[in-house]
Every structure is written in C-alpha cells, then in structure tokens.
Design a protein around this motif. Structure first.
Motif, short mmCIF file in Angstrom:
data_model
loop_
_atom_site.label_atom_id
_atom_site.label_comp_id
_atom_site.label_asym_id
_atom_site.label_seq_id
_atom_site.Cartn_x
_atom_site.Cartn_y
_atom_site.Cartn_z
N PRO A 20 0.83 -1.27 0.13
CA PRO A 20 -0.07 -0.11 0.13
C PRO A 20 0.73 1.14 0.01
O PRO A 20 0.05 2.26 -0.18
CB PRO A 20 -0.61 -0.06 1.27
N VAL A 21 1.91 1.21 0.37
CA VAL A 21 2.95 2.43 0.38
C VAL A 21 4.07 2.68 -0.59
O VAL A 21 4.98 3.50 -0.34
CB VAL A 21 3.33 2.84 1.80
N ALA A 23 6.72 0.60 -0.89
CA ALA A 23 7.99 0.50 -0.29
C ALA A 23 8.94 -0.20 -1.39
O ALA A 23 8.60 -0.53 -2.30
CB ALA A 23 7.77 -0.46 1.00
N ALA A 61 12.17 1.97 2.62
CA ALA A 61 12.88 0.72 2.45
C ALA A 61 11.40 -0.49 2.87
O ALA A 61 10.76 0.17 3.82
CB ALA A 61 13.88 0.38 3.26
N ASP A 62 11.51 -1.35 2.33
CA ASP A 62 10.59 -2.48 2.82
C ASP A 62 10.83 -3.19 4.07
O ASP A 62 11.62 -4.03 3.98
CB ASP A 62 10.22 -3.54 1.51
N ARG A 64 9.48 -5.15 5.83
CA ARG A 64 9.24 -6.66 5.88
C ARG A 64 10.65 -7.39 5.08
O ARG A 64 10.75 -8.68 5.74
CB ARG A 64 8.08 -6.98 4.89
N GLY A 99 11.91 7.88 4.82
CA GLY A 99 12.93 6.96 4.82
C GLY A 99 13.50 6.99 3.61
O GLY A 99 13.95 8.03 2.87
N GLY A 100 13.74 5.72 3.16
CA GLY A 100 14.43 5.52 1.84
C GLY A 100 13.75 6.08 0.70
O GLY A 100 14.37 6.40 -0.31
N PRO A 122 12.04 8.85 9.15
CA PRO A 122 12.01 8.01 10.32
C PRO A 122 12.60 6.95 10.86
O PRO A 122 12.29 6.20 11.59
CB PRO A 122 10.41 7.64 10.12
N GLU A 123 13.93 6.65 9.99
CA GLU A 123 14.46 5.58 10.49
C GLU A 123 15.13 5.07 11.82
O GLU A 123 15.10 4.27 12.42
CB GLU A 123 15.80 5.41 9.53
N PHE A 265 5.36 -3.18 13.84
CA PHE A 265 4.35 -4.02 13.22
C PHE A 265 3.26 -4.43 14.27
O PHE A 265 2.02 -4.61 14.01
CB PHE A 265 5.13 -5.36 12.73
N LYS A 272 -5.85 -5.09 13.91
CA LYS A 272 -6.48 -6.30 13.34
C LYS A 272 -7.06 -7.18 14.49
O LYS A 272 -6.80 -8.48 14.50
CB LYS A 272 -5.76 -6.78 12.26
C1 LIG Z 1 18.00 1.87 6.12
C2 LIG Z 1 16.45 2.09 6.44
C3 LIG Z 1 15.82 2.75 5.09
C4 LIG Z 1 16.39 3.14 3.92
C5 LIG Z 1 14.32 2.77 5.38
O1 LIG Z 1 13.82 3.32 4.51
S1 LIG Z 1 13.44 2.30 6.83
C6 LIG Z 1 11.66 2.60 6.47
C7 LIG Z 1 11.16 4.03 6.87
N1 LIG Z 1 10.27 4.35 6.64
C8 LIG Z 1 9.36 4.12 7.56
O2 LIG Z 1 9.73 3.94 8.51
C9 LIG Z 1 7.65 4.44 7.28
C10 LIG Z 1 6.94 3.46 7.86
N2 LIG Z 1 5.48 3.77 7.52
C11 LIG Z 1 4.76 4.58 8.25
O3 LIG Z 1 5.16 5.45 8.89
C12 LIG Z 1 3.26 4.34 7.81
O4 LIG Z 1 3.21 3.23 7.45
C13 LIG Z 1 2.98 5.43 6.74
C14 LIG Z 1 2.96 6.84 6.91
C15 LIG Z 1 3.84 5.15 5.48
C16 LIG Z 1 1.32 5.10 6.32
O5 LIG Z 1 0.75 5.32 7.37
P1 LIG Z 1 -0.99 4.85 7.33
O6 LIG Z 1 -1.67 5.33 6.05
O7 LIG Z 1 -1.49 5.01 8.62
O8 LIG Z 1 -1.06 3.30 7.07
P2 LIG Z 1 -0.08 1.82 7.97
O9 LIG Z 1 0.85 2.59 8.80
O10 LIG Z 1 -1.24 1.28 8.77
O11 LIG Z 1 0.46 1.32 6.98
C17 LIG Z 1 -0.25 0.37 5.90
C18 LIG Z 1 0.50 -0.80 5.56
O12 LIG Z 1 1.90 -0.80 4.98
C19 LIG Z 1 2.74 -1.08 5.75
N3 LIG Z 1 3.95 -0.64 5.56
C20 LIG Z 1 4.02 0.72 5.99
N4 LIG Z 1 5.25 1.20 5.67
C21 LIG Z 1 5.86 0.14 5.26
C22 LIG Z 1 7.16 0.03 4.87
N5 LIG Z 1 8.19 0.95 4.80
N6 LIG Z 1 7.67 -1.22 4.52
C23 LIG Z 1 6.67 -2.15 4.51
N7 LIG Z 1 5.42 -2.02 4.78
C24 LIG Z 1 5.02 -0.83 5.22
C25 LIG Z 1 2.11 -1.40 7.11
O13 LIG Z 1 3.00 -2.36 7.78
C26 LIG Z 1 0.74 -1.51 6.84
O14 LIG Z 1 0.50 -3.06 6.43
P3 LIG Z 1 -0.51 -4.07 6.98
O15 LIG Z 1 -0.83 -3.84 8.59
O16 LIG Z 1 -2.02 -3.32 6.34
O17 LIG Z 1 -0.33 -5.30 6.38
#
Ligand SMILES: C/C=C(\C)C(=O)SCCNC(=O)CCNC(=O)[C@H](O)C(C)(C)COP(=O)(O)OP(=O)(O)OC[C@H]1O[C@@H](n2cnc3c(N)ncnc32)[C@H](O)[C@@H]1OP(=O)(O)O
Length: 711
Positions: A20-21, A23, A61-62, A64, A99-100, A122-123, A265, A272
C-alpha cells in the motif's frame, strides 16, 4: 515493481508500484534500475520523473524484507546511479516520502511535492539511521542544524515546512520546462555540495549528543544518527558514506533494531483485532459516532472530553458536583485549545456542552462513564444511563480494572457495554484498552476500537479480568518492588535499575506520580488491608507487603501530598529527592518483622520485577485475555513506558530466551514459594518444551494448544 511510460513530449515517467505505500522492495529497486536505464538509452527522452502509484510516492525501504537475506539491487548504489545520470531526474512527491523514499528523492536532481505530502526520515524509530545516503545528503541540502533535528527525532512534516528549508523546488514551471531549461546538473547533485554548518558546530554537536543520550534512555539509533551527522559535518562525502554504512551495519545487527521493527508491526497487528468468539475487525461493523457524552469530569473525564472534541465529535460533559463542574467548564476549553495548538489543528468550535444533569445525555450515541473507581457508584450510573439513553446507545466505562460484565448486567442492552480504559492524561496518552465482556457485541467492540483510532489512539481489545491486561501485569511488578524493599533495597536502588533498563520512571517514582492512594483503595476493596485486617506479611494465603499501606497511613500519598516514597518541594512538586524518613521507616519495619537487610544485586532487582510481570503476560495469553503477544507489547510500550527499543515485555522475553526466563522464575520461586506470581506459567513451560519458537509464532501455537486443550 516500477513501470515506465513516455509522457507526450520528451519526459519519461517511472511509477513505483508496491501497495500500500510503494515501499522499496527488491522488485521495486530492480524496477527502478531497469527503467532508469531505459530512459537513459531512449534518445527522445530528455528528462525523467519518478512518482508513486495511488497518490503515495514511497514509504521507504520495505521493512518486511529486513528479517531476510538482502536480495535485488542495493539502495545506495541505485540512488548514486540516479544522481549521476546526465538527464535531469525529478521526484514528484504525493502522499508520503519517508525514509528510503525521501533518500531516493534526495538522489534526484529536483523534488516537487503536493502541499499535503508528508516527508521525513523516520529510520531512527526503527532502530536505524537514514542509511541510503540520507544522513549525508540531507545536511548538505538543508544545513546541519535542521538535519540534526529531523534525523535524530524521525519527525515528519508537510511540504510547506520542507519548502522553507529549500528541500523542495515547488516551482511555477512544469517539471518538463525545468528539465529542458539547459541548467547544469552539477549543482543539483547533493553529494557534491559542502555541508552548511553553523560557526559553533562543535558545540552544537556536543550539546545535541548530550540531549540525545538523555532522551534516548539507552536507545542506540539516536546516538548513531548524531555520529553520522558529525561525519557529514567534518568529512568528504565518500568518507561520510563509509561512516554511514558502518553505523548502519552495527544498528542492523543490534537487538534494538529488531525490537523497534517488531514494535512497528505490533502497533498495526493490534488494529486487526479478533475475539475468542470469532468476531474480528474484518467481520464486525463499527458505528460512526458523532455525538458522545462523558460522565464525571475529574482528571480522566476532562482528558476524555478533550480527546473526543479534538476528533470533531460533539460532547455532552456531565458532572453532578457543582464545584467540579464549574472548574471543568473553565479548564477543559483551555486544555482543548492547548492540545489543538500542539497538534497544529484548528480548535473545533463549540463542540462541548457542560451539564450537571444526566438527563442531557439522552440524545447521544455513546456514553463514556469516568466517575470515581468505585463499583457501587459505577453501577448506580449505569442503571441511570440505561433508563435515560435512547435504545441502542453504547455505554462504556473508563474503569481501570473493574468487572465490565457486572456493569453490563444492570443495563437493558448488555451487548452494548464495553470498557474504554484510557490512560492519564487521556488526551495525550496513546493507549486505549477496549475491554469486551462475555456479552459485549462485536458491533460495540468494533465501534470502540474505531473511535479509539479516530482519537489517534493505539486501541487494543482485551478480555474482562481484574486489571485487564496492563494493570493485571503491573500487580506482580509492584509486588516484587515492595518485597525487594523488605529484603534490603531502597526505592532509589530499585528505580535506578529500572530506569537504567529504559523506563522513563522507576516503579516508586511512578507510584508517587499516580498517587499511592489508588492502589491502597483497591487493596482495601479486596479486603487485603484496612480496619480489622491483621498486620501480617501473609494475607489471603500468600506473601503480602504492608509497606505501601503504611506509607499511605502516614499521610504520604505521593507527589500530591509532597511526600511518598520520595520527598518533593511541596504538594504537587515534581522533583523526587530521597527522603531520610523512608530509610528510617524501612529499618524500623524490617526490625519489627525480624527481617535482615541484605545487599541486592541490580540483576536480581531487574529479574524479579520484569520476569514476574512477563510471567503474568504468559498467564494472560493462556487465559485468552489478550489475542497475542503483540497486544501485550503494544499495551506496555504505549501505556506503561516500556522502552520501545526492548519491543515490549513478551518480545523481551523472547530476546532473553524463554528457557532462561523459565529457569530464573523457577529459581526465584524456589526462594519465595509463598509468591504465586513467580510460579512459571504453563504456557511458558509449553513454549520452552517445544523449543522456544519466536514471538511471531506464539499466537498460532496458543491457538493450536487451545484446540487440543493443552492450555
Ligand atoms: C535503512 C532504512 C531505510 C532506508 C528505510 O527506509 S527504513 C523505512 C522508513 N520508513 C518508515 O519508517 C515508514 C513506515 N511507515 C509509516 O510510517 C506508515 O505506514 C505510513 C505513514 C507510510 C502510512 O501510514 P498509514 O496510512 O497510517 O498506514 P499504516 O501505517 O497502517 O500502513 C499500511 C500498511 O503498510 C505497511 N507499511 C508501511 N510502511 C511500510 C514499509 N516501509 N515497509 C513495509 N510495509 C510498510 C504497514 O505495515 C501496513 O501493513 P498492513 O498492516 O496493512 O499489512
């Protein structure tokens, strides 16, 4: 993946696609590498735009993928390659660039964003640092001072904030006209720029490091972020990148990063929710509430009114004591104004009406009772509510541990009764325990959970048992702390160990803050203390410490009276100082009970407090009062100050090793057989017996064991 298309003219459009985002998974990174190559090879393309599908640029970054082996093209060289190309590349940012995602945008030559887009690095909140060049490119673009704040806090801002820092070129020209303008790209490659630093750069870095160390309570990532920015300020880009890589590797391999990613997570898993009945978030309809009432305008009630009003809900705020009502009608609007300001929200106008008449709640859709924690008073309120509210009104109680089912039993619609346990201050604290009784309907639970989400809370569905989840686990923790005082520790010693672990406050400082009379009243109601109860150290068949009762009897109720386990400057004072009275009192107590003080090692203090609490967590899972370990961990991280970089009590148990926790509990229970809370839970034993599976597997294991009646 990423798709490639040619816009009319000479612009190539690359669209990131990973719902959904969007990643940056291995497939997305591969897609970017391939499509950038294609744009470079196409002679008709003179510029490139990168965007994200469905109005979201990229969530980084993803996360997961962090748990598995690194597959696909790495992020750092991919971003370098984009920065190096000789056709202008622009990031078109909608939704989020985090982040990434933002680091990818920083590798582009131009960044254009929608006014509502949210950007940030936000890393640090995941136990990492912006390790795709962000720690080196961001300060070169916006200056060291602003970068330090953004990177060490992980704060996110909208695009107007970043426009003012010149991170974005929200230009009036279209992207294609920027790109064909013939401007040299040299000055657009951030890695080639110097890092703008203030004249007192060393002092700034030193002060930031001190502040970050104090604030981070043992978390490694914020400190590593400052170190990376020190490198940006003092080293050429290439060496800065080496430092960034080394620091990132250290963080990645730390247990803290795993804990923080788990916490990310688990916060989402608890949304849920599912109940033992099979009702769950995806099969239960929630009602959308627009009018609510709060009964009782003490500290909790006031905070709940503000939390509701901030979401735009009309609130009838009821208090039958005139003096309290007059005070609340002054204080609550000011609280609302302040909190709205803090959240940069426009204050919702005129949504609160004050009343001393319970009859005035007759038109609302949901009522939250927040009167004094006394069952007979709450029963009286619920009887009244069920007679004045229109049929179908949801009746909720903000009890911190009383039986929801007893309250439901006095209403006409027990299915519409749930607990909504807020934490003080209710308009600030993120946690909400939504307590379902045996008769609570899925609709009532779904509505309370959704309302919590609207209020910005982390809502966790929990079963109806004394203390629910959070306070039930707190009981053995407090109990151990008191026993440790009996055996020779001081409040400061215990608190120091817990604060060293990462709690913002040790158990005694926390008790002083909450008020020692809260627990005293509960113990009186349980018949554990009070007139007629013999002053022994065994009560109701188990070890009991009368210490906290005696502190209360001495008129020391904590901060509010200026004295408790510590002394304060006066009633309401905040700074805890050790109190000679407490030491004399403890010595006299030990002498009276024939106890010989011993020196207690910090390890024992930590183990006995934490492992007793964790053990109760296993009992809660066993009793199906929480659906999984993530629920308990979210409760402790968001409501009880459990250090997030330790994931939560159940995650921590897994990190320490379940076998070790079991062995230490057995050891302490052997030494204190009259303390049932130290007796290892059956679930813990079963988990160890099957080889201590990782925390993510416990839910499945518990459900299977339950089917086979092993628990
Ligand atoms: C080195 C490291 C590097 C380079 C990095 O990039 S580390 C990652 C940095 N990014 C983040 O920390 C962002 C994390 N995500 C969020 O802050 C929020 O999810 C969001 C603002 C992007 C969206 O918020 P919102 O609309 O409220 O939705 P949810 O938070 O509920 O998220 C929806 C589903 O997406 C999954 N998710 C979100 N971000 C990631 C991600 N970076 N990688 C994988 N999955 C991500 C989240 O887990 C939700 O999944 P489900 O619960 O629906 O299965």
């Amino acid at each position: 993946m990423a798709t490639y298309s040619r816009l009319p003219g000479s612009v190539a459009l690359i669209t990131l696609q990973n719902p959904p985002v969007n990643a940056l998974s291995a497939a997305v990174r591969q897609g970017i590498v391939d499509t950038v190559q294609r744009a470079l090879k196409d002679p008709k393309v003179t510029s490139v735009v990168i965007c994200g599908q469905n109005g979201k640029f990229c969530g980084g970054a993803d996360i997961r993928e962090f748990a598995g082996p690194m597959l696909g093209p790495p992020l750092v060289p991919m971003i370098h390659a984009i920065e190096a190309v000789d056709k202008p590349v622009a990031a078109a940012i909608e939704g989020v660039a985090l982040g990434g995602g933002l680091e990818l945008a920083l590798g582009c030559h131009y960044r254009i964003a929608h006014s509502k887009a949210l950007l940030g690095l936000p890393e640090v909140t995941l136990g990492l640092l912006p390790g795709a060049g962000g720690s080196q490119r961001l300060p070169r673009l916006i200056g060291l001072t602003a970068a330090l704040d953004l990177i060490t806090t992980g704060r996110q801002h909208d695009s107007s904030f970043f426009s003012s820092l010149h991170l974005l070129c929200v230009c009036s020209q279209s992207i294609s006209s920027v790109c064909v303008s013939g401007q040299s790209l040299d000055s657009r490659r951030l890695s080639t720029l110097p890092c703008p630093c203030p004249p007192d750069v060393d002092s700034l870095l030193d002060k930031t490091m001190v502040k970050v160390r104090q604030r981070s309570r043992g978390a490694l990532a914020p400190v590593a972020c400052v170190q990376a920015l020190m490198a940006a300020a003092s080293l050429p880009y290439t060496q800065g990148m080496e430092k960034e890589r080394d620091l990132l590797t250290t963080l990645f391999n730390s247990g803290q990063a795993r804990a923080l990613q788990y916490a990310f997570f688990s916060q989402r898993v608890v949304g849920k929710w599912s109940l033992p009945s099979g009702a769950s978030w995806d099969n239960s309809a929630a009602r959308t509430i627009s009018k609510a009432a709060v009964i009782g305008l003490g500290t909790m009630g006031r905070g709940i009114v503000v939390a509701l009003a901030l979401t735009g809900i009309s609130v009838v705020a009821v208090e039958t004591q005139e003096k309290q009502l007059a005070e609340a009608s002054q204080v609550v609007p000011a609280m609302l104004q302040r909190e709205a300001g803090r959240r940069s929200l426009a204050t919702p106008p005129g949504v609160i009406s004050f009343s001393s008449n319970l009859q005035d709640v007759c038109e609302v859709e949901l009522v939250i009772e927040a009167v004094f924690e006394d069952m007979s008073l709450k029963l009286q309120v619920f009887r009244h509510l069920t007679s004045v509210c229109r049929p179908g009104t949801l009746l909720c109680s903000n009890t911190s541990g009383l039986d929801i089912d007893r309250l439901a039993a006095v209403t006409q619609s027990p299915g519409l009764v749930v607990g909504m346990h807020f934490f003080a201050p209710a308009h600030v604290m993120k946690l909400l325990e939504v307590v379902y009784g045996p008769r609570s309907s899925p609709e009532a639970v779904a509505t309370a959970m959704q309302l919590g989400k609207r209020m910005g809370k982390v809502s966790v569905a929990v079963g109806n048992c004394p203390g629910f989840v959070g306070n039930r686990m707190l009981k053995p923790y407090l109990e151990q702390a008191n026993f440790l005082l009996e055996e020779g520790a001081t409040p400061q010693q215990v608190d120091e160990v817990l604060e060293e672990f990462g709690f913002p406050m040790g158990v005694f400082r926390m008790s002083d803050l909450s008020g020692l009379d809260v627990g005293w009243r509960i113990r009186k109601e349980a018949g554990l203390t009070g007139p007629g109860v013999e002053s022994t150290r065994t009560r109701q068949g188990r070890r009991y410490s009368p210490l906290p009762d005696q502190v209360c009897e001495a008129g020391r109720l904590g901060q509010k009276t200026g004295r408790g386990w510590y002394q304060y400057d006066g009633p309401g004072g905040r700074v805890a100082r050790s109190d000679h009275w407490v030491n004399i009192f403890l010595e006299a107590y030990r002498a009276e009970h024939g106890l010989v003080a011993r020196s207690i090692a910090p390890e024992e203090i930590l183990e006995r407090c934490l492992y007793a609490l964790i053990n109760e967590g296993f009992n809660i899972l066993q009793d199906a009062m929480a659906a999984g370990p993530e629920d308990i961990d979210a409760i402790y991280v968001f409501g009880y100050g459990w250090p997030r970089h330790h994931g939560g009590p159940m995650f921590h148990a897994g990190q320490v090793g379940l076998g070790r926790i079991l062995e230490r509990l057995q050891h302490h229970h052997h030494n204190h057989p009259d303390v049932p809370h130290l007796k290892p839970s059956t679930l813990l034993r079963r988990l160890v017996a099957v080889g201590s599976p990782p925390v993510q597997k416990w839910r499945e294991f518990i459900n299977k064991e339950r089917v086979h009646s092993q628990l």
